[in-house]
Design a protein around this motif. Structure first.
Motif, mmCIF file in Angstrom:
data_model
loop_
_atom_site.group_PDB
_atom_site.id
_atom_site.type_symbol
_atom_site.label_atom_id
_atom_site.label_comp_id
_atom_site.label_asym_id
_atom_site.label_seq_id
_atom_site.Cartn_x
_atom_site.Cartn_y
_atom_site.Cartn_z
ATOM 1 N N UNK A 177 4.316 9.014 -2.857
ATOM 2 C CA UNK A 177 4.110 10.172 -3.833
ATOM 3 C C UNK A 177 5.442 10.539 -4.557
ATOM 4 N N UNK A 178 5.260 11.107 -5.525
ATOM 5 C CA UNK A 178 6.518 12.113 -6.069
ATOM 6 C C UNK A 178 6.105 13.410 -5.779
ATOM 7 N N UNK A 179 7.264 14.439 -5.869
ATOM 8 C CA UNK A 179 7.105 15.687 -5.794
ATOM 9 C C UNK A 179 6.187 16.203 -6.965
ATOM 10 N N UNK A 180 5.459 17.355 -6.905
ATOM 11 C CA UNK A 180 4.541 17.626 -7.688
ATOM 12 C C UNK A 180 5.105 17.694 -9.261
ATOM 13 N N UNK A 199 5.817 2.789 -3.264
ATOM 14 C CA UNK A 199 5.822 1.654 -4.180
ATOM 15 C C UNK A 199 6.806 1.678 -5.248
ATOM 16 N N UNK A 200 7.448 0.600 -5.791
ATOM 17 C CA UNK A 200 8.420 0.630 -6.721
ATOM 18 C C UNK A 200 7.614 1.082 -8.393
ATOM 19 N N UNK A 201 6.856 2.078 -8.530
ATOM 20 C CA UNK A 201 6.418 2.421 -9.922
ATOM 21 C C UNK A 201 7.333 2.743 -10.788
ATOM 22 N N UNK A 231 7.314 2.598 -14.900
ATOM 23 C CA UNK A 231 7.079 3.657 -15.438
ATOM 24 C C UNK A 231 8.329 4.261 -16.139
ATOM 25 N N UNK A 232 9.543 3.733 -15.706
ATOM 26 C CA UNK A 232 10.528 4.097 -16.164
ATOM 27 C C UNK A 232 11.475 5.347 -15.669
ATOM 28 N N UNK A 233 11.453 5.409 -14.505
ATOM 29 C CA UNK A 233 11.883 6.802 -13.608
ATOM 30 C C UNK A 233 12.558 6.181 -12.340
ATOM 31 N N UNK A 234 13.759 6.968 -11.862
ATOM 32 C CA UNK A 234 14.335 6.532 -10.752
ATOM 33 C C UNK A 234 13.735 7.589 -9.591
ATOM 34 N N UNK A 235 13.028 7.092 -8.806
ATOM 35 C CA UNK A 235 12.368 7.771 -7.642
ATOM 36 C C UNK A 235 13.192 8.369 -6.700
ATOM 37 N N UNK A 236 13.944 7.524 -6.416
ATOM 38 C CA UNK A 236 15.141 7.824 -5.287
ATOM 39 C C UNK A 236 15.932 9.174 -5.864
ATOM 40 N N UNK A 237 16.240 9.140 -7.221
ATOM 41 C CA UNK A 237 16.880 10.153 -7.666
ATOM 42 C C UNK A 237 16.342 11.520 -7.894
ATOM 43 N N UNK A 285 11.652 1.165 -0.858
ATOM 44 C CA UNK A 285 10.441 0.810 -1.352
ATOM 45 C C UNK A 285 9.544 -0.206 -0.495
ATOM 46 N N UNK A 286 8.266 -0.300 -0.861
ATOM 47 C CA UNK A 286 7.605 -1.267 -0.087
ATOM 48 C C UNK A 286 6.755 -2.209 -0.982
ATOM 49 N N UNK A 287 6.453 -3.185 -0.469
ATOM 50 C CA UNK A 287 5.673 -4.245 -1.052
ATOM 51 C C UNK A 287 4.057 -4.048 -0.968
ATOM 52 N N UNK A 288 3.791 -3.069 0.368
ATOM 53 C CA UNK A 288 2.346 -2.789 0.520
ATOM 54 C C UNK A 288 1.668 -2.223 -0.636
ATOM 55 N N UNK A 289 0.563 -1.834 -0.754
ATOM 56 C CA UNK A 289 -0.110 -1.000 -1.527
ATOM 57 C C UNK A 289 -0.134 0.425 -1.319
ATOM 58 N N UNK A 290 -0.918 1.240 -1.916
ATOM 59 C CA UNK A 290 -0.681 2.630 -1.789
ATOM 60 C C UNK A 290 -0.919 3.017 -0.335
#
Length: 301
Positions: free
Chosen positions: A132-135, A242-244, A248-254, A267-272
């Motif tokens: 998930x990402x923060x809201x 997951x590495x969405x 979608x063009x964003x840096x989740x870690x940042x 990041x994981x290769x598993x599904x949601x």
């Protein structure tokens, strides 16, 4: 018949505002609370919980509005605000004898966990968020054509009435869509477990919608206020997702690091539904998190 995590004891525990939650408790040792996501119940943690219970007290509640927990009518935006749901978690842990605990959440449960970490920094010792990402960041990145993957967020953000009627008219198809589309390994959710998720969700349409509606309103307001005030998560944080961002063009870690300075991001290769698809990977991440020192206790774990 409702399914259960083998070897865990079940009880109803008082939470906030007179609500009681269905809670599974197992094991002994330092406590960790596991919060489920959508469209699931605490049962999603069955593999991970069994492993952690070897040396931890593991607490797995159904969130308010989900599973066998109370489903109060939506009296206003605060009823299903993540702040309220986080207060539920703190109250349940305290009722079970734990004034400090580690906290891990998946999907919706991760948003509750983040809010608990922001509102109760002296209570949450370690925090994990799965897929998930923060809201605020979620709403920022899900725009344009990319937002099609999250149509349900926009549907359930609408005022009361229409989304409840639409979803309720075909609940199994609606909730089943996500169970099918979001998993990389359909066998990870056996037919009996899938049927339990559908039954529980079918019986909770108004409260599930209210939970999502809160994320588009009061939850975003709370997060926006925290961001403006510079509040961040001071405890060790681990994120597995997951590495969405590549799509979608964003840096989740940042995005996560802006909220959590002491971050480990994987990041994981598993599904949601990675706690069911890749439980060993999740257990490894959680055990690694629990081994990290608490920043707010002078380096003590």
């Amino acid at each position: 018949m409702t399914l259960a995590i083998p070897g865990f004891d079940y009880q109803r525990v008082a939470a906030a505002d007179g609500v009681t939650l269905n809670v599974a408790v197992g094991g002994a040792g330092r406590p960790i609370v596991l919060l489920h996501g959508f469209p699931q119940t605490h049962l999603m943690w069955r593999h991970v919980a069994a492993d952690l219970a070897a040396d931890h007290t593991v607490i797995c509640p159904d969130l308010r509005g989900y599973g066998a927990s109370d489903k109060p009518a939506e009296a206003g935006p605060a009823t299903y605000a993540k702040r309220t749901m986080a207060a539920d978690v703190v109250a349940v842990a305290a009722a079970l004898g734990h004034d400090r605990f580690a906290l891990a959440g998946h999907d919706r449960g991760a948003l509750v966990a983040v809010r608990a970490g922001l509102d109760h920094p002296g209570v949450v010792t370690h925090l994990a968020a799965l897929d998930v990402l923060p809201t605020l960041d979620m709403w920022d990145v899900l725009r344009g054509a990319g937002a099609a993957v999250a149509f349900h967020l926009y549907l359930m953000a609408q005022p009361p009435g229409l989304p409840e009627r639409m979803i309720g008219a075909s609940a199994d198809a609606f909730f089943g869509h996500f169970l099918d589309a979001w998993t990389g390994d359909p066998g990870a959710i056996p037919a009996q477990v899938r049927a339990e998720y559908l039954r529980a969700s079918r019986e909770a349409v108004p409260s599930i919608v209210a939970d999502y509606r809160a994320s588009a309103g009061i939850d975003a307001d709370h997060d926006r206020a925290d961001r403006a005030a510079g509040r961040r998560l001071g405890m060790p944080v681990t994120v597995v997702q997951q590495d969405w961002g590549a799509v979608l063009g964003y840096d989740a870690a940042a995005l996560w690091r802006a909220w959590a300075p002491d971050l480990e991001h994987h990041t994981t290769s598993a599904g949601h539904f990675l706690a069911e698809e890749a439980p060993a990977e999740v257990v490894k991440a959680l055990r690694g998190l629990l081994a990290r020192p608490c920043l707010d206790t002078g380096g003590k774990v």
